[in-house]
Scaffold this active site. Structure first.
Site, PDB file in Angstrom:
ATOM      1  N   ASP A   1      26.732   1.895 -10.235  1.00 31.11           N
ATOM      2  CA  ASP A   1      25.553   1.058 -11.033  1.00 31.11           C
ATOM      3  C   ASP A   1      24.380   1.206 -10.220  1.00 31.11           C
ATOM      4  O   ASP A   1      24.324   1.527  -9.002  1.00 31.11           O
ATOM      5  CB  ASP A   1      25.864  -0.439 -11.100  1.00 31.11           C
TER       6      ASP A   1
ATOM      7  N   HIS B   1      22.865   0.966 -17.990  1.00 33.89           N
ATOM      8  CA  HIS B   1      22.915  -0.529 -17.323  1.00 33.89           C
ATOM      9  C   HIS B   1      21.560  -1.180 -17.633  1.00 33.89           C
ATOM     10  O   HIS B   1      21.239  -1.748 -16.728  1.00 33.89           O
ATOM     11  CB  HIS B   1      23.286   0.009 -15.773  1.00 33.89           C
TER      12      HIS B   1
ATOM     13  N   HIS C   1      27.946   0.708  -6.267  1.00 30.71           N
ATOM     14  CA  HIS C   1      26.495   1.025  -6.603  1.00 30.71           C
ATOM     15  C   HIS C   1      26.006   2.204  -5.701  1.00 30.71           C
ATOM     16  O   HIS C   1      26.030   1.984  -4.392  1.00 30.71           O
ATOM     17  CB  HIS C   1      25.626  -0.519  -6.043  1.00 30.71           C
TER      18      HIS C   1
END
Ligand code: ZN
Length: 220
Positions: free
Chosen positions: A35, A85, A169
């Site tokens: 992400d 996202h 991430h």
């Protein structure tokens, strides 16, 4: 005379090269997800995936993508899945329905233009139904919090099970380092590293708009 080769039917995909060329549905598989990017570490992560014939899913933020347009294309061209996202990592539950739709739609368009893929999956920064399937996770590495390579590796390798969706991430160096260790270790254990869409499909799940998915376990 040359033998006649039997050709497998060509599967329709969002883009020609998204996903793995071959998946064995009988063997274990997990989906690595990254992400908050794109950022500065995408190429390291993608190189590690390519080295082990693996794919992952990257859930990108619209404003980041506009800063790194060629990165999104490289990640997509390597066969990885691109997901949404939000536009600027908004807290979606605090927004009106119209503002949520605007954030998601704007980002879909940016990512589609940059990647050449249609973008069908959303990972909402804070849980709120959108007009697309919401992809959650079953292993939270907390990589953003610990920023510790070894910790991130250990969380994954200690918890991993068939059908997991693993949250990381891509914007941290320690996460890129962890990915370089996690990918070969999972392959060594016999896991196929597939995109979220591939994982769902292999498990016979047709993802629906507005529903949440946090893993795709094998059917018993
Ligand atoms: Zn995020």
């Amino acid at each position: 005379e040359a033998p006649v080769e039997e050709k497998a039917p060509v599967e329709e995909k969002a883009a020609a090269n998204v996903g793995n060329s071959q998946i064995d549905p009988a063997k274990p598989m997990v989906a690595l997800t990254f992400d908050d990017g794109p950022g500065n570490y995408e190429d390291r992560i993608v190189a590690a995936l390519q080295k082990y014939n693996s794919k992952a899913t990257f859930f990108y933020v619209g404003t980041q993508a506009t800063k790194f347009p060629s990165t999104v294309k490289r990640v997509a061209d390597a066969g990885n899945e691109i997901g949404n996202h939000s536009y600027k990592h908004e807290n979606l539950p605090k927004l009106s329905q119209a503002a949520i739709e605007s954030s998601i739609n704007k980002t879909n368009e940016i990512l589609r233009n940059q990647s050449g893929q249609s973008v069908s999956l959303v990972r909402p920064p804070a849980l709120r139904a959108t007009g697309q399937p919401s992809i959650l996770w079953s292993i939270d590495t907390l990589d953003w919090k610990t920023k510790n390579t070894k910790n991130t590796v250990n969380v994954v390798l200690n918890q991993v099970k068939d059908g997991d969706i693993i949250l990381m991430h891509s914007i941290y160096r320690q996460t890129a380092e962890a990915a370089e260790l996690i990918i070969p270790a999972l392959k060594e254990r016999g896991y196929q590293l597939v995109t979220v869409s591939e994982l769902a499909k292999a498990r016979g799940i047709n993802m629906e708009a507005g529903k949440n998915y946090s893993s795709f376990r094998p059917k018993k």
